[in-house]
Design a protein around this motif. Structure first.
Motif, PDB file in Angstrom:
ATOM      1  N   MET A 129       0.827  -1.210   0.000  1.00 59.07           N
ATOM      2  CA  MET A 129       0.000   0.000   0.000  1.00 59.07           C
ATOM      3  C   MET A 129       0.861   1.260   0.000  1.00 59.07           C
ATOM      4  SD  MET A 129      -2.991  -1.262   2.604  1.00 59.07           S
ATOM      5  CE  MET A 129      -3.962   0.223   2.489  1.00 59.07           C
ATOM      6  N   CYS A 130       1.899   1.260   0.823  1.00 62.08           N
ATOM      7  CA  CYS A 130       2.781   2.435   0.881  1.00 62.08           C
ATOM      8  C   CYS A 130       3.518   2.609  -0.453  1.00 62.08           C
ATOM      9  CB  CYS A 130       3.781   2.311   2.029  1.00 62.08           C
ATOM     10  SG  CYS A 130       3.024   2.531   3.647  1.00 62.08           S
ATOM     11  N   ALA A 131       3.906   1.506  -1.078  1.00 61.06           N
ATOM     12  CA  ALA A 131       4.602   1.595  -2.361  1.00 61.06           C
ATOM     13  C   ALA A 131       3.685   2.215  -3.421  1.00 61.06           C
ATOM     14  CB  ALA A 131       5.086   0.218  -2.801  1.00 61.06           C
ATOM     15  N   TYR A 132       2.415   1.799  -3.455  1.00 67.79           N
ATOM     16  CA  TYR A 132       1.460   2.410  -4.392  1.00 67.79           C
ATOM     17  C   TYR A 132       1.384   3.922  -4.137  1.00 67.79           C
ATOM     18  CZ  TYR A 132      -0.694  -2.183  -5.586  1.00 67.79           C
ATOM     19  OH  TYR A 132      -0.945  -3.452  -6.019  1.00 67.79           O
ATOM     20  N   ARG A 133       1.242   4.268  -2.885  1.00 65.58           N
ATOM     21  CA  ARG A 133       1.062   5.679  -2.518  1.00 65.58           C
ATOM     22  C   ARG A 133       2.266   6.515  -2.938  1.00 65.58           C
ATOM     23  NH1 ARG A 133      -1.847   8.138  -3.120  1.00 65.58           N
ATOM     24  NH2 ARG A 133      -3.488   7.361  -1.765  1.00 65.58           N
ATOM     25  N   CYS A 183      -1.930   5.979   3.916  1.00 67.01           N
ATOM     26  CA  CYS A 183      -1.846   5.665   2.493  1.00 67.01           C
ATOM     27  C   CYS A 183      -3.226   5.488   1.875  1.00 67.01           C
ATOM     28  CB  CYS A 183      -0.958   4.451   2.239  1.00 67.01           C
ATOM     29  SG  CYS A 183      -1.252   3.080   3.350  1.00 67.01           S
ATOM     30  N   ALA A 184      -4.186   5.006   2.632  1.00 67.03           N
ATOM     31  CA  ALA A 184      -5.531   4.831   2.080  1.00 67.03           C
ATOM     32  C   ALA A 184      -6.271   6.154   2.098  1.00 67.03           C
ATOM     33  CB  ALA A 184      -6.298   3.792   2.871  1.00 67.03           C
ATOM     34  N   THR A 185      -7.098   6.369   1.076  1.00 65.66           N
ATOM     35  CA  THR A 185      -7.865   7.610   0.978  1.00 65.66           C
ATOM     36  C   THR A 185      -9.357   7.332   0.952  1.00 65.66           C
ATOM     37  OG1 THR A 185      -7.677   7.485  -1.415  1.00 65.66           O
ATOM     38  CG2 THR A 185      -6.062   8.843  -0.262  1.00 65.66           C
TER      39      THR A 185
END
Lengths: 384, 253
Positions: free
Chosen positions: A298-302, A328-330
């Motif tokens: 998730m952090c890598a995507y962000r 990281c999530a929105t």
């Protein structure tokens, strides 16, 4: 049962002759060797202002695991910069669980003995009314993947009804042709989510034994067809745990990256589902993908695509979900029930796709978000 | 001394425009109060969202500047502006036409088109734009009431990355130039005002500050300081010291 060639399009499936995005994603994933990255690569990636796909690869590698705290910090900064304190809320609504596919990990698969149901228009309206009453302004319409039992007109009708009750309507249904996406868009939907499940075509073939879904490249090009059909946004995901999760996550990011470069106006978002136990099979578990690895992805995507939306599903426990929003999530779902008709009936008419971990209502999730100093936002969208 | 900011015939005392997109709604009141902002932007797509209506959070006496965020074309901006007017947001409209989800850079061509459509329909358009002189002239001719060039990509807090081009707009355009997007620190706001910008619009810089109220205050003072310096006329800064023997000392008559 004879198995059809999973790489060959079936009649009526649109082929994007002029696009090579699908092939490029698969090629990039095959070439992605996460064992080659070192701590120095990870540090370089973390200090880059704009990350290259190779930097993204470094952040997904085992070499990045000791840097999870640094990744979380950078991710938090990026999320704050691009989304402020806002956290979007939505609820998924399952309107049919008939499915023609045989995906061995899924509760809806056509061989699984579960109670099947499909809401008629009145049923859809009742469910939507019940959800809208809770204050929800965004809905995601889901079906099992059966063109026979839930055809494009049926889904379009559901979108039109949803348009009356909600400001923002998304669909997570079987992949369609461009003209069908255009039709669904006309009916009021503006966001399309398609999980590729796994980008490894060999593994894909072993998991998807029958049905339209077996055709790997048709699914792979769904987002591009959706954007061409006029959809505002498209969401990408692999079901983490089905195959090598690092390679799959790399493919997801590369796919989104290539779509965004070709269609710069498209709104990009990610989902991060992990395998969950299903009815009649409680042995399924995302063994390799622990929370630590999930958070790394998730952090890598962000950090790679700081402007992209990132949705956290009810597959994860409340404590995990509450901590990743703002980091990281929105976007977070609330008031979720994955059965059919379960927002209005005590006993749902149709069984659910998977077991959920977070059963909190909208009001409870809102309180949790506010408690973290964040701002719950029920709509950030205008249909034009 | 009366030094008013005049936009579309409306007078404002404050030259600080507050963004609301990334604010916690409950803090808007405090920020307006402490920063003295008289104009608050508002994304129409957020109206009627959670916590009731955003309009209810805007203190009395504050002018709303709804924006067309979410528009990808001039036509979409026009539709959103009309929705804003129907929602009771008034005639001011900040045009945002964005066709790029990564950097969120405005599309000048579509923005100029939207400007023309909106001005003809009685709006007071304030186009958010990439600082290009030709595009700014088109927007002026299309009926813009002010020009809002970006200092840096939105949310980037990079400061006056486009400084030289904004300077050209300030020189050449007779409308107020409101620097929008990218201002990360009060010192950068001050610098833009010193250069002759008419106002500053800030959002992320304040929304992400450790203490929102204090940062809003800091922006207020920085903007006043920059404006005062501009009006006072900054002293010349030469590259090198003046030669003690003038080069033109040989002239006799």
């Amino acid at each position: 049962m004879e198995r059809i060639d999973h790489m060959k399009y079936l009649p009526d499936m649109e082929v994007l002759e002029d696009s090579d995005i699908g092939e490029r994603v698969v090629r990039a994933m095959r070439n992605y060797d996460y064992s080659k990255y070192t701590a120095a690569d990870v540090k370089r990636a973390l200090s880059a202002e704009y990350l290259s796909p190779d930097d993204f690869g470094a952040l997904l590698s085992p070499a990045a695991e000791p840097f999870l705290e640094d990744m979380a910090r950078r991710a938090t900064l990026e999320t704050h910069k691009h989304f402020g304190n806002s956290v979007l809320l939505f609820t998924p609504l399952y309107i049919s669980n008939y499915c023609e596919n045989h995906c061995i990990y899924c509760g809806f698969n056509c061989q699984n003995k579960i109670r099947r149901a499909k809401l008629d228009e009145d049923g859809i309206r009742r469910e939507m009314e019940a959800i809208a009453k809770t204050g929800m302004e965004e809905v995601l319409i889901l079906t099992g993947e059966s063109r026979k039992m839930s055809d494009v007109e049926y889904i379009g009708r559901a979108c039109s009804i949803a348009h009356e009750y909600f400001k923002n309507v998304g669909v997570e249904v079987y992949p369609m042709n461009t003209d069908e996406y255009a039709y669904i868009h006309e009916c009021g939907a503006d966001y399309v989510t398609v999980f590729q499940e796994t980008y490894d075509s060999d593994r894909y073939e072993q998991l998807h034994l029958a049905g339209h879904k077996r055709i790997f490249p048709y699914r792979l090009n769904a987002q591009e067809r959706a954007v061409r059909g006029g959809m505002r946004g498209v969401a990408f995901a692999a079901l983490l745990g089905l195959s090598d999760f690092r390679k799959d996550a790399f493919a997801v990011g590369t796919h989104a990256y290539l779509i965004q470069r070709k269609y710069p106006h498209a709104e990009i978002s990610f989902s991060c589902p992990r395998l969950r136990p299903i009815i009649n099979n409680d042995k399924i578990n995302p063994k390799d993908v622990h929370e630590r690895q999930l958070l790394q992805v998730m952090c890598a995507y962000r950090i790679f695509m700081p402007f992209a939306g990132l949705t956290i599903s009810t597959r994860e426990r409340a404590g995990f979900r509450d901590n990743v929003v703002g980091m990281c999530a929105t976007k977070i779902s609330a008031g979720v029930s994955t059965g059919i008709g379960s927002h209005t009936e005590e006993e749902s008419a149709g069984d659910s796709q998977f077991e959920i971990s977070d059963t909190r209502s909208l009001a409870e999730v809102i309180e949790a978000i506010k408690g973290r100093g964040l701002q719950p936002v029920l709509n950030d969208y205008v249909y034009v | 001394m009366s030094d008013k900011l005049i936009i579309g015939g409306h007078e404002f005392s404050s030259r600080f425009i507050l963004g609301s997109g990334k604010f916690d709604l409950d803090l808007i009141n405090a920020a307006v109060e402490h920063a003295g902002a008289e104009i608050v932007t508002l994304a129409l797509r957020r109206v009627n969202s959670f916590s009731g209506n955003i309009l209810e959070h805007i203190p009395a006496g504050v002018t709303l500047l709804p924006n067309t965020s979410g528009a990808r074309t001039a036509e979409e901006a026009y539709k959103i502006a009309r929705l804003a007017r129907e929602a009771g947001c008034g005639e001011f409209i900040k045009i945002e036409v964005i066709h790029d989800s990564k950097y969120l850079l405005p599309d000048n061509y579509e923005t100029a088109k939207a400007c023309e459509m909106l001005a003809k329909d009685g709006f007071i358009p304030l186009p958010y734009m990439y600082p290009d002189l030709n595009a700014a002239r088109d927007m002026v001719n299309a009926g813009a009431a002010a020009i809002m060039p970006l200092a840096a990509p939105i949310g980037s807090n990079q400061g006056l990355a486009t400084k030289q081009f904004i300077r050209i707009l300030i020189e050449e355009i007779d409308l107020p130039i409101i620097v929008d997007a990218g201002i990360g620190k009060p010192s950068q706001a001050c610098e833009a005002m010193e250069m002759g910008a008419a106002a500053i619009m800030a959002n992320t810089a304040i929304a992400t500050a450790g203490n929102i109220v204090e940062m809003a205050k800091a922006f207020k003072h920085a903007i006043i300081a920059g404006r005062t310096a501009y009006l006072a006329g900054t002293g010349r800064v030469l590259d090198k010291a003046s030669a003690s023997s003038p080069l033109t000392g040989f002239i006799r008559e």
